[in-house]
Design a protein around this motif. Structure first.
Motif, short mmCIF file in Angstrom:
data_model
loop_
_atom_site.label_atom_id
_atom_site.label_comp_id
_atom_site.label_asym_id
_atom_site.label_seq_id
_atom_site.Cartn_x
_atom_site.Cartn_y
_atom_site.Cartn_z
N THR A 332 6.88 78.47 45.95
CA THR A 332 7.90 77.45 46.18
C THR A 332 8.96 77.98 47.14
OG1 THR A 332 9.22 78.16 44.27
CG2 THR A 332 7.57 76.42 43.90
N VAL A 333 9.63 77.04 47.82
CA VAL A 333 10.64 77.37 48.82
C VAL A 333 11.83 76.44 48.63
CG1 VAL A 333 11.13 77.63 51.27
CG2 VAL A 333 8.80 77.99 50.44
N THR A 334 13.04 76.98 48.72
CA THR A 334 14.24 76.17 48.62
C THR A 334 14.72 75.78 50.01
OG1 THR A 334 14.87 77.28 46.57
CG2 THR A 334 16.57 76.03 47.72
N LEU A 335 14.92 74.48 50.20
CA LEU A 335 15.28 73.94 51.51
C LEU A 335 16.60 73.19 51.46
CD1 LEU A 335 11.88 72.25 52.55
CD2 LEU A 335 12.59 74.62 52.98
N ASN A 336 17.27 73.17 52.59
CA ASN A 336 18.36 72.23 52.83
C ASN A 336 17.76 71.10 53.67
OD1 ASN A 336 20.46 73.65 51.50
ND2 ASN A 336 20.68 74.99 53.28
N ALA A 355 20.35 64.82 52.92
CA ALA A 355 21.41 65.82 52.68
C ALA A 355 21.29 66.41 51.28
CB ALA A 355 22.77 65.19 52.89
N GLU A 356 20.10 66.99 51.00
CA GLU A 356 19.83 67.53 49.66
C GLU A 356 19.31 68.96 49.75
OE1 GLU A 356 17.53 64.99 47.02
OE2 GLU A 356 17.86 63.29 48.38
N LYS A 357 19.59 69.72 48.70
CA LYS A 357 19.01 71.04 48.52
C LYS A 357 17.94 70.93 47.46
CE LYS A 357 20.29 75.87 47.58
NZ LYS A 357 21.43 76.80 47.32
N ARG A 358 16.68 71.27 47.82
CA ARG A 358 15.56 71.09 46.90
C ARG A 358 14.61 72.28 46.96
NH1 ARG A 358 14.28 66.10 44.59
NH2 ARG A 358 16.22 64.89 44.40
N GLU A 359 14.02 72.58 45.81
CA GLU A 359 12.95 73.57 45.75
C GLU A 359 11.63 72.82 45.74
OE1 GLU A 359 11.48 77.40 43.05
OE2 GLU A 359 13.05 76.06 42.31
N LEU A 360 10.78 73.12 46.71
CA LEU A 360 9.51 72.40 46.87
C LEU A 360 8.35 73.38 46.95
CD1 LEU A 360 10.49 69.81 49.65
CD2 LEU A 360 10.46 69.45 47.18
N PRO A 361 7.14 72.93 46.57
CA PRO A 361 5.96 73.77 46.79
C PRO A 361 5.76 74.03 48.27
CG PRO A 361 5.32 71.55 46.13
CD PRO A 361 6.80 71.66 45.92
N ALA A 364 4.48 71.28 50.80
CA ALA A 364 5.44 70.22 51.13
C ALA A 364 6.60 70.77 51.95
CB ALA A 364 5.95 69.57 49.85
N ALA A 365 7.04 71.98 51.62
CA ALA A 365 8.15 72.60 52.35
C ALA A 365 7.78 72.84 53.82
CB ALA A 365 8.55 73.91 51.69
N MET A 366 6.57 73.33 54.06
CA MET A 366 6.14 73.59 55.43
C MET A 366 6.09 72.30 56.24
SD MET A 366 5.66 76.84 56.15
CE MET A 366 4.43 76.91 57.45
N TYR A 367 5.69 71.23 55.59
CA TYR A 367 5.64 69.94 56.29
C TYR A 367 7.04 69.53 56.75
CZ TYR A 367 4.43 65.02 57.15
OH TYR A 367 4.23 63.79 57.73
N LEU A 368 8.02 69.64 55.89
CA LEU A 368 9.38 69.27 56.26
C LEU A 368 9.98 70.22 57.30
CD1 LEU A 368 11.01 68.13 52.89
CD2 LEU A 368 9.98 66.74 54.69
N LEU A 369 9.69 71.51 57.16
CA LEU A 369 10.19 72.47 58.14
C LEU A 369 9.62 72.19 59.52
CD1 LEU A 369 10.03 75.78 56.05
CD2 LEU A 369 12.08 74.48 56.66
N CYS A 370 8.31 71.94 59.59
CA CYS A 370 7.68 71.68 60.88
C CYS A 370 8.10 70.33 61.46
CB CYS A 370 6.16 71.75 60.75
SG CYS A 370 5.52 73.43 60.49
N LYS A 371 8.43 69.38 60.59
CA LYS A 371 8.96 68.10 61.06
C LYS A 371 10.41 68.23 61.51
CE LYS A 371 5.60 65.17 60.63
NZ LYS A 371 5.06 64.55 61.86
N LYS A 372 10.98 69.42 61.32
CA LYS A 372 12.38 69.69 61.68
C LYS A 372 13.33 68.76 60.90
CE LYS A 372 11.08 71.47 66.21
NZ LYS A 372 9.64 71.46 65.95
N ALA A 373 12.90 68.48 59.67
CA ALA A 373 13.71 67.67 58.77
C ALA A 373 14.46 68.52 57.76
CB ALA A 373 12.81 66.67 58.02
N ALA A 374 14.27 69.85 57.82
CA ALA A 374 14.91 70.74 56.85
C ALA A 374 15.01 72.14 57.44
CB ALA A 374 14.10 70.79 55.55
N LEU A 375 15.84 72.96 56.82
CA LEU A 375 15.97 74.38 57.15
C LEU A 375 15.87 75.17 55.85
CD1 LEU A 375 19.01 74.23 59.61
CD2 LEU A 375 16.61 74.62 60.25
N LEU A 376 15.50 76.44 55.99
CA LEU A 376 15.51 77.32 54.82
C LEU A 376 16.92 77.39 54.24
CD1 LEU A 376 13.34 80.45 55.69
CD2 LEU A 376 12.74 78.56 54.17
N SER A 377 16.99 77.37 52.91
CA SER A 377 18.28 77.53 52.26
C SER A 377 18.59 79.01 52.07
CB SER A 377 18.27 76.83 50.90
OG SER A 377 19.50 76.98 50.23
#
Length: 378
Positions: A332-336, A355-361, A364-377
């Motif tokens: 799991t990875v925590t994202l902003n 505008a949420e901080k979430r821990e994701l598997p 799912a986290a990689m998908y959001l990071l690559c979509k540039k919809a999130a950053l590592l928290s």
């Protein structure tokens, strides 16, 4: 190190781990292909690279983990040569790039069942309605892979297409898309006569293609009598007369049901039958053999998904949200998260987020990071 720099480095490490786990990567005839690589900002930042073997390419990917990997549709004698004529073109595959159109269900760049389903239908139509029956390619000559983001790449590797020049490839694109189609060529007037009250009656009937006809004629007829397409037919046909219309088309009699402005109606119908390959950029992948295409079974930097190759028989059921995932559920990875619509990953629903901080598997986290919809928290 900024949050963006930490994010980019994290994604790169995960990409390197993916390629380390692969025993073999790369296209056929790899020594004759030109390669290009992309960064976090650009899909192709450098090109004119070449690798003698698949082992050499794998070593490069493990060490550098580029976010985008593309290779030439063409085969070259000197793939690193520049300018382009110095490469000495030897031939090229025939490749079709089909991407989902922008969809009202979500923001640009995402996918849903609706838009991806339409793209899948176009890919199936391309293969089953054109490449196999009209051009005679066998299933052994055709391969398909997910583009890695929002569509499919359909590739023909055959000596029959290898030497086709740009004009010949443009003709193929026009034929498949129905560009320049003259619908009137498939219809002819036939006089019908009969006796009524001791007088000869005559009437012109609009005779058209039958569903069993080859090529575009049969394709238009099959489309017209498919109940799934009834919404594309005139209201005169939709209102209780579809069975009669169907009977007429099967006989080649398109006047079984009287239709106003029929020439315009059938012309509009023909436009819906061809394969929609998106904008001119997508068509140029087929026409221009100097183009680079996403390497099959590589990771796509805009999604973190695999540009997965699969058998033609699995095209109908393919779903990238479960079939193209490269990363696990165990980590799991925590994202902003800045903002993201509702999406599926490994058959689990996530979001919508704003505008949420979430821990994701990780998948799912990689998908959001690559979509540039999130950053590592932190």
């Amino acid at each position: 190190m900024t949050d963006l720099e930490r994010t980019v480095e994290f994604v790169r490490r995960k990409f390197a781990d993916f390629y380390t786990a692969q025993s073999e990567v790369g296209p056929s005839s790899i020594g004759q292909r030109e390669f290009g690589f992309g960064s976090w900002e650009r899909k192709i930042e450098t090109r004119h690279a070449a690798f003698p073997t698949k082992a050499d390419l794998r070593k490069y990917l493990v060490m550098n983990a580029p976010f985008f990997i593309s290779h030439s549709i063409a085969y070259y004698e000197f793939p690193t040569g520049r300018p382009m004529p110095r490469k000495n073109w030897l031939g090229g595959d025939l490749v079709f790039d089909l991407d989902a159109d922008e969809c009202p269900n979500h923001a640009k760049g995402w996918i849903c069942d609706t838009c991806f389903g339409k793209t899948k239908s176009e890919a199936i139509k391309l293969i089953e309605e054109f490449l196999m029956p009209d051009f005679g390619f066998s299933s052994n000559e055709i391969s398909v892979n997910f583009s890695g983001n929002r569509g499919f790449h359909v590739r023909v590797e055959s000596e029959k297409v290898k030497q086709l020049d740009r004009e010949a490839r443009r003709d193929l694109v026009d034929y498949i898309g129905g560009t320049g189609l003259s619908i009137e060529n498939f219809f002819r007037a036939k006089e019908k006569s009969w006796m009524e009250n001791d007088r000869v009656k005559r009437q012109l009937q609009n005779m058209g293609p039958k569903p069993t006809d080859p090529g575009w004629g049969g394709r238009i007829a099959r489309f017209a009598i498919d109940p799934a397409n009834i919404a594309h037919l005139p209201k005169e046909v939709q209102k209780k007369k579809f069975p009669l219309f169907t009977q007429g088309v099967k006989e080649g009699n398109w006047d079984k049901v009287r239709i106003a402005n029929k020439e315009t109606v059938w012309g509009d119908l023909g436009k819906k039958v061809g394969v929609h390959m998106g904008d001119q950029i997508d068509q140029n992948v087929t026409i221009d053999t100097s183009k680079l295409i996403r390497m099959a079974d590589s990771l796509h930097g805009d999604s973190g998904w695999v540009a997965k190759t699969f058998p033609l028989s699995q095209l109908q059921s393919f779903d990238p949200r479960k079939d193209a995932l490269a990363f696990s559920s165990s980590e799991t990875v925590t994202l902003n998260i800045v903002e993201a619509p509702k999406f599926l990953s490994r058959e689990e629903e996530f979001g919508p987020f704003k505008a949420e901080k979430r821990e994701l598997p990780l998948h799912a986290a990689m998908y959001l990071l690559c979509k540039k919809a999130a950053l590592l928290s932190d």
